[in-house]
Design a protein around this motif. Sequence first.
Motif, PDB file in Angstrom:
ATOM      1  N   PHE A 225      -4.140   3.531  -2.698  1.00  0.00           N
ATOM      2  CA  PHE A 225      -3.166   3.270  -3.747  1.00  0.00           C
ATOM      3  C   PHE A 225      -2.388   2.014  -3.377  1.00  0.00           C
ATOM      4  CE2 PHE A 225      -4.006   7.657  -4.575  1.00  0.00           C
ATOM      5  CZ  PHE A 225      -3.729   7.864  -5.913  1.00  0.00           C
ATOM      6  N   ASP A 226      -2.378   1.048  -4.271  1.00  0.00           N
ATOM      7  CA  ASP A 226      -1.563  -0.152  -4.101  1.00  0.00           C
ATOM      8  C   ASP A 226      -0.504  -0.149  -5.195  1.00  0.00           C
ATOM      9  OD1 ASP A 226      -2.785  -1.965  -1.917  1.00  0.00           O
ATOM     10  OD2 ASP A 226      -4.505  -1.214  -3.060  1.00  0.00           O
ATOM     11  N   LEU A 227       0.712  -0.494  -4.805  1.00  0.00           N
ATOM     12  CA  LEU A 227       1.837  -0.458  -5.723  1.00  0.00           C
ATOM     13  C   LEU A 227       2.313  -1.873  -6.016  1.00  0.00           C
ATOM     14  CD1 LEU A 227       3.870   2.399  -3.993  1.00  0.00           C
ATOM     15  CD2 LEU A 227       2.013   2.587  -5.677  1.00  0.00           C
TER      16      LEU A 227
ATOM     17  N   VAL B 227       0.545   0.737 -10.563  1.00  0.00           N
ATOM     18  CA  VAL B 227      -0.253   1.437  -9.558  1.00  0.00           C
ATOM     19  C   VAL B 227      -1.719   1.067  -9.746  1.00  0.00           C
ATOM     20  CG1 VAL B 227      -1.057   3.704  -8.784  1.00  0.00           C
ATOM     21  CG2 VAL B 227       1.320   3.409  -9.477  1.00  0.00           C
TER      22      VAL B 227
ATOM     23  N   ILE C 283       4.549   7.709  -7.973  1.00  0.00           N
ATOM     24  CA  ILE C 283       3.237   7.399  -8.561  1.00  0.00           C
ATOM     25  C   ILE C 283       2.968   8.349  -9.728  1.00  0.00           C
ATOM     26  CG2 ILE C 283       0.736   7.507  -8.165  1.00  0.00           C
ATOM     27  CD1 ILE C 283       1.358   6.561  -5.249  1.00  0.00           C
TER      28      ILE C 283
ATOM     29  N   LEU D 248       9.186   0.379  -8.676  1.00  0.00           N
ATOM     30  CA  LEU D 248       7.766   0.575  -8.959  1.00  0.00           C
ATOM     31  C   LEU D 248       7.463   0.239 -10.416  1.00  0.00           C
ATOM     32  CD1 LEU D 248       5.009   1.500  -7.932  1.00  0.00           C
ATOM     33  CD2 LEU D 248       5.649   3.831  -8.580  1.00  0.00           C
TER      34      LEU D 248
ATOM     35  N   GLN E 128      -5.364   2.407  -8.121  1.00  0.00           N
ATOM     36  CA  GLN E 128      -6.006   3.452  -7.320  1.00  0.00           C
ATOM     37  C   GLN E 128      -7.478   3.097  -7.210  1.00  0.00           C
ATOM     38  OE1 GLN E 128      -5.563   7.319  -9.108  1.00  0.00           O
ATOM     39  NE2 GLN E 128      -6.826   8.341  -7.580  1.00  0.00           N
TER      40      GLN E 128
ATOM     41  N   HIS F 277       4.034   0.843 -15.753  1.00  0.00           N
ATOM     42  CA  HIS F 277       5.147   1.534 -16.403  1.00  0.00           C
ATOM     43  C   HIS F 277       5.408   0.889 -17.767  1.00  0.00           C
ATOM     44  CE1 HIS F 277       9.224   2.842 -17.270  1.00  0.00           C
ATOM     45  NE2 HIS F 277       9.022   3.820 -16.391  1.00  0.00           N
TER      46      HIS F 277
ATOM     47  N   THR G 269       5.587  -3.784  -7.294  1.00  0.00           N
ATOM     48  CA  THR G 269       7.012  -3.576  -7.524  1.00  0.00           C
ATOM     49  C   THR G 269       7.615  -4.823  -8.137  1.00  0.00           C
ATOM     50  OG1 THR G 269       7.610  -4.302  -5.281  1.00  0.00           O
ATOM     51  CG2 THR G 269       7.223  -1.935  -5.602  1.00  0.00           C
TER      52      THR G 269
ATOM     53  N   ASP H 144       5.366   8.138  -1.502  1.00  0.00           N
ATOM     54  CA  ASP H 144       5.352   7.493  -2.816  1.00  0.00           C
ATOM     55  C   ASP H 144       4.775   8.373  -3.917  1.00  0.00           C
ATOM     56  OD1 ASP H 144       6.398   4.896  -2.058  1.00  0.00           O
ATOM     57  OD2 ASP H 144       4.462   4.534  -1.058  1.00  0.00           O
TER      58      ASP H 144
ATOM     59  N   THR I  66       0.855  -1.183   0.000  1.00  0.00           N
ATOM     60  CA  THR I  66       0.000   0.000   0.000  1.00  0.00           C
ATOM     61  C   THR I  66       0.891   1.234   0.000  1.00  0.00           C
ATOM     62  OG1 THR I  66      -1.663  -1.232   1.229  1.00  0.00           O
ATOM     63  CG2 THR I  66      -1.886   1.166   1.205  1.00  0.00           C
ATOM     64  N   ALA I  67       0.534   2.217  -0.791  1.00  0.00           N
ATOM     65  CA  ALA I  67       1.333   3.436  -0.926  1.00  0.00           C
ATOM     66  C   ALA I  67       1.178   4.332   0.292  1.00  0.00           C
ATOM     67  CB  ALA I  67       0.913   4.202  -2.179  1.00  0.00           C
TER      68      ALA I  67
END
Length: 173
Positions: free
Chosen positions: A54-56, A66, A19, A63, A68, A84, A58, A15, A10-11
């Motif tokens: 926000f969950d990230l 994302v 983001i 990162l 949201q 990305h 990785t 972060d 979780t962001a």
Amino acid sequence: MPPHYVAFRTAVADDVPAIRSLVRQAYSRWTPALGREPRAMLVDYYEAIHDFRFDLLTVDGHLAGVLQTCPCADHLWIENVAVHPNHQRRGHGQSLLVLAEQLARHAGLDALRLLTNAAFTSNVALFEKLGYSIEQSEPFMGGTTHYMTRRLVPAAATIRSAHGWNNETRTTA
């Protein structure tokens, strides 16, 4: 190529710059199709981090994606899902959407909803492949917005009997 370590977290407020950068890079490919920057590129993420979850995702500590979201009365709203460009087409977007489903189930919600621009054809195709359907479309800023929904089947209904066993034929010793 060695396996990669994929993790979710979780962001937090720290972060936000990462983001914002990821979202801008992920959506920049759509600017020529729209003739403008997509709205996700214009969001104040310093403000949004207080209003949304926000969950990230990785990859090897970097990162890559994302998610949201915001729970609503009868569904989980997906405000944004972005991967990305260096990590696209590897299943990370689908992984983020599976996480959204888990969040919805945990909250006792039976649907996921989102909107997307019809010009984002690969995104629309992914959502449809994952069971989302277009419930409504409307003109927006010279294009078309699709409102999409995915209804969740109750978790117990997705479990199948193994080896032909069912509640009628199973016995205990």
